[in-house]
Design an enzyme around this catalytic site. Sequence first.
Site, PDB file in Angstrom:
ATOM      1  N   ILE A  84     -15.692   4.570 -22.752  1.00  0.00           N
ATOM      2  CA  ILE A  84     -16.400   3.320 -22.544  1.00  0.00           C
ATOM      3  C   ILE A  84     -17.440   3.518 -21.438  1.00  0.00           C
ATOM      4  O   ILE A  84     -17.134   4.048 -20.362  1.00  0.00           O
ATOM      5  CB  ILE A  84     -15.435   2.199 -22.153  1.00  0.00           C
ATOM      6  CG1 ILE A  84     -14.334   2.056 -23.215  1.00  0.00           C
ATOM      7  CG2 ILE A  84     -16.181   0.883 -21.981  1.00  0.00           C
ATOM      8  CD1 ILE A  84     -14.834   1.746 -24.600  1.00  0.00           C
ATOM      9  N   CYS A  85     -18.635   3.078 -21.722  1.00  0.00           N
ATOM     10  CA  CYS A  85     -19.712   3.179 -20.731  1.00  0.00           C
ATOM     11  C   CYS A  85     -19.708   1.952 -19.845  1.00  0.00           C
ATOM     12  O   CYS A  85     -20.136   0.859 -20.253  1.00  0.00           O
ATOM     13  CB  CYS A  85     -21.053   3.316 -21.446  1.00  0.00           C
ATOM     14  SG  CYS A  85     -22.467   3.388 -20.326  1.00  0.00           S
ATOM     15  N   LEU A  86     -19.194   2.131 -18.644  1.00  0.00           N
ATOM     16  CA  LEU A  86     -19.181   1.063 -17.637  1.00  0.00           C
ATOM     17  C   LEU A  86     -19.634   1.651 -16.313  1.00  0.00           C
ATOM     18  O   LEU A  86     -19.639   2.878 -16.115  1.00  0.00           O
ATOM     19  CB  LEU A  86     -17.770   0.469 -17.501  1.00  0.00           C
ATOM     20  CG  LEU A  86     -17.172  -0.176 -18.772  1.00  0.00           C
ATOM     21  CD1 LEU A  86     -15.719  -0.557 -18.520  1.00  0.00           C
ATOM     22  CD2 LEU A  86     -17.990  -1.404 -19.171  1.00  0.00           C
TER      23      LEU A  86
END
Length: 322
Positions: A84-86
Amino acid sequence: MTLSVQRIRKELMQLQMNPPENLRAQIIDNNIYEWHFTIRGPENSEFEEGIYHGRIELPVEYPFKPPNIYFLTPSGRFDIKTKICLNITKFHPENWNPSWTSMNKLSLFIVQVMLQGLTQHFIVSDTGVGSIQYSKDLIMKMAQESHNWNCEQCGPIIRILQPFQKKQQVHYNQIKKEIQEKEILENEDKNKFKEEKQKENEKQENKSEIPRQQEIPRQQEIPKQKEQKAKFKVEQEYLNSNQMKLFDGIIAQLYDEKRALKTFRQKQQEEEPIIKNEHPKQVVDQSKIVIINILIVSVIFALVFVNVGDILFEKAHIWLKG
């Protein structure tokens, strides 16, 4: 033991001893660099009834480098089994801070702060790697289906963390529980009242049995008395009938004696008129003897039989006159 291992173990111990209300976390297969987490969806959103399971990969350089985060449970917001790109993951190392703060205080438990912040990304619209956006109805359906999701390592996630209950539902359950408890207390009071009333009735019945038992002999005496009176009446009637038969027999004998005496006098007058003139006193003496016998018999009957003496006297008086 490296500084990284010490830091990870300290955070793990903190999460196990004082787990937050809306999340759980644990290591997998004794690998302190691989964690599994379970979080609730944010309140007042279409995710609030869901429970979502995922995986964290901590780098050996932790806490100085950020981890990778994967979701394993379908949610309609993040793709599964995808990094997940956070701003708290390896996609943005420039934003990583080893001393993140929680509630405006410096925190040494980064994993806990990171997971608490992760829930807020459910309601943030972005188009980063691993982000998806399903319809509201489908998201709510997935939230319900998440209760039945099983992890290969952790098992059913609903055993790890219960889904969020709406405040209205909690309030309703609380009211329902209070009503049930009130009904139970009322039923207990009713049962106690019935038991006390039953005991009072039993006491009154026990008290009333004593005079009843005393009245039973009296009630039994009444038929006995009636039976005795009836028997006495029968005996009296039998005795009176026998008395009257005996009395009638005596009267008949007296009448026979009177007739015989009258016949005897007539014969004497016809055959011996002179003897009558010479011995009048003897005839009178015989009459007196008869009267005395009658009086004696009357006295005897008067003493022996009830009311027979008066009857006998009256009949004797009539006989003498006749």
